[in-house]
Every structure is written in C-alpha cells, then in structure tokens.
Write a protein that holds these residues in place. Structure first.
Motif, mmCIF file in Angstrom:
data_model
loop_
_atom_site.group_PDB
_atom_site.id
_atom_site.type_symbol
_atom_site.label_atom_id
_atom_site.label_comp_id
_atom_site.label_asym_id
_atom_site.label_seq_id
_atom_site.Cartn_x
_atom_site.Cartn_y
_atom_site.Cartn_z
ATOM 1 N N PHE A 38 -4.745 5.285 -44.357
ATOM 2 C CA PHE A 38 -4.677 4.387 -43.198
ATOM 3 C C PHE A 38 -3.579 4.820 -42.215
ATOM 4 C CE2 PHE A 38 -3.832 0.608 -40.697
ATOM 5 C CZ PHE A 38 -5.120 0.239 -40.348
ATOM 6 N N TRP A 39 -2.479 5.405 -42.726
ATOM 7 C CA TRP A 39 -1.447 5.900 -41.801
ATOM 8 C C TRP A 39 -2.049 6.926 -40.841
ATOM 9 C CZ3 TRP A 39 2.084 6.827 -46.612
ATOM 10 C CH2 TRP A 39 2.698 5.627 -46.966
ATOM 11 N N ASP A 40 -2.852 7.847 -41.392
ATOM 12 C CA ASP A 40 -3.487 8.857 -40.539
ATOM 13 C C ASP A 40 -4.448 8.204 -39.552
ATOM 14 O OD1 ASP A 40 -2.141 10.971 -41.756
ATOM 15 O OD2 ASP A 40 -3.679 11.262 -43.279
ATOM 16 N N ALA A 41 -5.219 7.243 -40.052
ATOM 17 C CA ALA A 41 -6.174 6.559 -39.180
ATOM 18 C C ALA A 41 -5.442 5.805 -38.072
ATOM 19 C CB ALA A 41 -7.032 5.599 -40.008
ATOM 20 N N ALA A 42 -4.325 5.190 -38.419
ATOM 21 C CA ALA A 42 -3.551 4.424 -37.428
ATOM 22 C C ALA A 42 -2.984 5.349 -36.355
ATOM 23 C CB ALA A 42 -2.425 3.658 -38.120
ATOM 24 N N ALA A 43 -2.599 6.564 -36.756
ATOM 25 C CA ALA A 43 -2.085 7.515 -35.765
ATOM 26 C C ALA A 43 -3.169 7.830 -34.733
ATOM 27 C CB ALA A 43 -1.610 8.793 -36.455
ATOM 28 N N PHE A 44 -4.419 7.919 -35.179
ATOM 29 C CA PHE A 44 -5.517 8.235 -34.253
ATOM 30 C C PHE A 44 -5.993 7.021 -33.445
ATOM 31 C CE2 PHE A 44 -6.143 12.059 -36.891
ATOM 32 C CZ PHE A 44 -6.376 12.997 -35.896
ATOM 33 N N ARG A 45 -5.996 5.840 -34.081
ATOM 34 C CA ARG A 45 -6.740 4.747 -33.463
ATOM 35 C C ARG A 45 -5.952 3.468 -33.185
ATOM 36 N NH1 ARG A 45 -9.721 7.814 -31.694
ATOM 37 N NH2 ARG A 45 -11.882 8.252 -32.251
ATOM 38 N N LEU A 46 -4.659 3.421 -33.582
ATOM 39 C CA LEU A 46 -3.901 2.200 -33.271
ATOM 40 C C LEU A 46 -2.718 2.486 -32.347
ATOM 41 C CD1 LEU A 46 -3.929 0.306 -36.711
ATOM 42 C CD2 LEU A 46 -5.123 -0.360 -34.622
ATOM 43 N N ILE A 47 -2.077 3.634 -32.524
ATOM 44 C CA ILE A 47 -0.918 3.945 -31.693
ATOM 45 C C ILE A 47 -1.408 4.630 -30.422
ATOM 46 C CG2 ILE A 47 1.275 5.203 -31.552
ATOM 47 C CD1 ILE A 47 1.308 5.075 -34.675
ATOM 48 N N PRO A 104 -14.022 11.961 -38.265
ATOM 49 C CA PRO A 104 -14.867 10.807 -38.596
ATOM 50 C C PRO A 104 -14.314 9.952 -39.736
ATOM 51 C CG PRO A 104 -16.213 12.759 -38.254
ATOM 52 C CD PRO A 104 -14.789 13.210 -38.156
ATOM 53 N N PHE A 105 -13.710 10.603 -40.731
ATOM 54 C CA PHE A 105 -13.196 9.860 -41.888
ATOM 55 C C PHE A 105 -12.069 8.906 -41.500
ATOM 56 C CE2 PHE A 105 -10.858 9.550 -45.998
ATOM 57 C CZ PHE A 105 -11.896 9.060 -46.766
ATOM 58 N N LEU A 106 -11.358 9.221 -40.409
ATOM 59 C CA LEU A 106 -10.202 8.425 -40.005
ATOM 60 C C LEU A 106 -10.495 7.591 -38.756
ATOM 61 C CD1 LEU A 106 -7.515 11.224 -40.488
ATOM 62 C CD2 LEU A 106 -8.092 9.366 -42.066
ATOM 63 N N ASP A 107 -11.763 7.557 -38.380
ATOM 64 C CA ASP A 107 -12.117 6.849 -37.153
ATOM 65 C C ASP A 107 -12.302 5.361 -37.448
ATOM 66 O OD1 ASP A 107 -13.073 5.852 -34.833
ATOM 67 O OD2 ASP A 107 -14.600 7.408 -34.533
ATOM 68 N N LEU A 108 -11.326 4.570 -37.066
ATOM 69 C CA LEU A 108 -11.387 3.143 -37.387
ATOM 70 C C LEU A 108 -12.549 2.444 -36.682
ATOM 71 C CD1 LEU A 108 -7.580 2.212 -37.445
ATOM 72 C CD2 LEU A 108 -9.123 2.530 -39.386
ATOM 73 N N ARG A 109 -13.049 3.027 -35.567
ATOM 74 C CA ARG A 109 -14.206 2.386 -34.937
ATOM 75 C C ARG A 109 -15.411 2.421 -35.879
ATOM 76 N NH1 ARG A 109 -16.718 3.607 -29.018
ATOM 77 N NH2 ARG A 109 -16.909 5.698 -29.865
ATOM 78 N N ARG A 110 -15.580 3.544 -36.562
ATOM 79 C CA ARG A 110 -16.660 3.617 -37.557
ATOM 80 C C ARG A 110 -16.409 2.654 -38.711
ATOM 81 N NH1 ARG A 110 -19.534 9.178 -38.408
ATOM 82 N NH2 ARG A 110 -19.243 10.133 -36.387
ATOM 83 N N ALA A 111 -15.142 2.581 -39.129
ATOM 84 C CA ALA A 111 -14.814 1.693 -40.255
ATOM 85 C C ALA A 111 -15.126 0.237 -39.897
ATOM 86 C CB ALA A 111 -13.346 1.846 -40.641
#
Ligand SMILES: *Cc1c(COP(=O)(O)O)cnc(C)c1O
Length: 370
Positions: free
Chosen positions: A82-91, A225-232
C-alpha cells in the motif's frame, strides 16, 4: 538454560504474543476447517468467496462507523504494497511524514525514492516517543501512523487544520484502538495484527476526498496496474481483488471482524487494550529489572508493549527460555537493537494469558539469576 521448564501454573494456555503475525484464534481456524469442501479451492470470482469479501466490507464499515461516501477498498500485498500504491495514487507532489519507528520510516523512504514526487518533509522524534503535530501548507498529504509497531508508541489520529489528505498507517491499531473517520482520508492496515488473520492483504478505509484524489491522479499519472488504486476501488466495489487473494486470509478477517462486532466493537476492544496495558505496564513498573520503554504513559500503545530489561538480564536469554517453553515472539523489533521484550496485546490475546506471561517472565529471571 533452555532446558528450564516453566511450571504449568505460569504457562499461558496460548503462547503466541507476537506483534504480527499475531495470535489467530483457534475457534476461527476451526471455523475455516469446517468449510473444508466448500471454500478454499473455489473461485474468487464466484459468490462463495465474494460473499466473504462482502462481509469484510460491510463488517468493517460498521466496525469503524464509516459515514456515507466512505468505502472499504482492499488489495493484495499488505501495508508494504500500500505504501507503493499511495506513492502513485494518493500523494500529489509532496507529503509530510511523522517518523518515530521503522514502519513510519519505511513509508517516508518509499516516497523519497519515487522520482515523480518531491522529497517528503519528515517530522521525527527519538524512538520511544512521537513528535508533536505540525501544519505545513506545502504538504498535500499527511502520513500518520496510529501505532508504531516497532517501538510501541501510539499517536492519536487527528486532522491538521489545513488542507491535505490524511493517510494513516493503522496496521497494528486497526480494530483495537478507537479512531474517528472524520479525522482521516485513508486508514490502511494489514490483517495479521489486531485482526488476528493471516497476512498478504491490505485494507484501506477511504473518504470521498481520498477517492477523488485517486481518480484525479489516475487521469494524469501512470501506475503499475498492481498498484493502481483506481483499479482496486473498482474491483472492491465488485467484492473482488485484481488478482487471486489468499482465501484463508479473507475468511479469518471476516470472522474476526464479526467476532469484534459481537463483543461490542472497537469500544470493547479498546477496553480490552486498556486492561491488557494495565497488566503489562503495571508489571513493568513494579518489576525491579524492567521498565516501560515508552516513558510518557500517554504515548504507550495498548496493543504492543515494549519493556526494557536491566542490563543484568539479557532479553535474549529470557526469550530463549520462553520460546523453549512454547511462549513465542516476544523478542524486540529486530532493527531496534535494545535489551527489550515486546508483547502483542491484541484483542484475541487472553488477559489471563498476559497475567501468566508476566509471572512467567518474573520466574524465568529468578531462575537465570539477575
Ligand atoms: C506490520 C506492519 C506493516 C507491514 O505490514 P505487511 O503486511 O508486512 O506489509 C506496516 N506498518 C505497520 C505499522 C505494521 O505494524
């Protein structure tokens, strides 16, 4: 020394006191075994598994009293992913991190290494305490941690009086420590701590502002794609995950969420935590060879207790004897490098077992001679 046999009367019925993976209730495992021919080994795209994901999503919404518009999102990989995902899609560009232990440091490091983000602002405190909250108009995201599992320091989740997404690592607090949904935008955790499940999964409770940020960054920035929170988010709405989840983890998380709700939810769990903390820190204050690592009682975790031992008592000798007697995982966090024991006091841990554990430590120290 490892041949020392702890008397039966001092032995916890269940010797698992880890801070993650933590004790999984045997009843939950039996319930899983009872599904032997109908659940494990079936498709996660079909209702048998999706109904378990649905129970997780509705159960957590109720446990955390999420307001309308908040969503329970989940995916594979645990809080670390989730840290990696947050770097891409939250910050968006620049985040501010409170760092007072190894887990909060790791998230700040992820962000520092991300080439598309500015260097994070880091507010630190010496291990064993937490820093005072700050406000920083330049930050578009505040990275908080509810409970530093490596040091046993808890910090209340509260929204700063400026704009900015509040993203909270709740991993070792979630399900055991009260948190107000109006104070965060994304509260994420892995289920192998207070939720007494197995690992490999992350869950994030997302506010409308977090969901909006995910959408807007998805429109402008590539992500694996694995870290794309929009997909999640899209998959979670269908009670699914992008790829195959560990079905046992889902089952145990659903079971523990309902177990907590039946007992009175987080208010019950918080009371359990206060009583557990009373047992462990009370003992550490009294024992001549021990003292709580966290000096300020207000900062002491009610889920993970860290206890320093006197130099004359080697923590490794104590934990070695305990381990040989089936009492496991009270070693201190490996990176912390202190003469310390660390005790998981999550809701699944029996208070009587904690009483026996501290009595067993007293007895072992007496045997090995302080
Ligand atoms: C355990 C833990 C993590 C890492 O969880 P994984 O499931 O191993 O990725 C992150 N943050 C905190 C606070 C933790 O306790």
């Amino acid at each position: 020394m490892e041949h020392i046999v702890i008397p039966a009367s001092l032995r916890p019925a269940d010797g698992r006191f880890g801070s993650g993976p933590s004790k999984v209730r045997p009843e939950a495992l039996r319930a899983l075994a009872d599904t032997a021919t109908t659940y494990l080994g079936t498709s996660h795209r079909r209702d048998g598994v999706r109904s378990v994901v649905r129970r997780i999503r509705t159960g957590l919404a109720s446990l955390f009293d999420l307001p309308d518009g908040h969503e329970v999102v989940l995916g594979n990989g645990g809080a670390t992913a989730f840290w990696d995902a947050a770097a891409f899609r939250l910050i968006e560009r620049r985040s501010l991190h409170y760092v007072f232990g190894e887990f909060s440091r790791k998230f700040a490091d992820v962000v520092r290494d991300a080439p598309f983000l500015d260097d994070p602002m880091v507010v630190e405190a010496p291990f064993g305490a937490h820093p005072a909250p700050v406000t920083e108009p330049e930050a578009d995201t505040y990275a908080l941690i509810h409970n530093e599992t490596s040091t046993g320091v808890a910090m209340a989740v509260s929204r700063p009086p400026v704009n900015g997404l509040v993203v909270v690592d709740g991993t070792s607090a979630a399900g055991a420590v009260p948190v107000d949904a109006s104070e965060f935008d994304a509260y994420y955790f892995s289920p192998q701590k207070a939720f007494a499940a197995d690992g490999g999964l992350w869950v994030a409770l997302c506010s409308p502002a977090a969901l909006e940020r995910i959408e807007s960054l998805a429109a402008t920035r590539w992500a694996p794609p694995f870290l794309d929170l929009r997909r999640a988010v899209a998959d979670s709405r269908k009670d699914q995950t992008l790829n195959t989840p560990a079905l046992a983890t889902l089952f145990l998380l659903a079971d523990q969420t309902e177990w907590l709700l039946e007992r009175g939810g987080i208010a019950w769990a918080a009371d359990h935590g206060r009583r557990a903390a009373g047992i462990v820190y009370g003992w550490a204050e009294r024992a001549p060879f021990a003292k709580p690592f966290v000096r300020d009682p207000a900062m002491r975790s009610t889920t993970v207790a860290t206890v320093d031992l006197d130099d004359s008592v080697a923590a490794s000798a104590v934990t070695g004897v305990l381990r040989a007697n089936g009492i496991v995982d009270v070693e201190s966090y490996r990176g912390l490098d202190r003469n310390q024991i660390r005790i998981g006091m999550f809701p699944a841990v029996d208070l009587g077992d904690l009483e026996r554990l501290v009595a067993a430590v007293d007895w072992v120290v007496e045997q090995i001679g302080a």
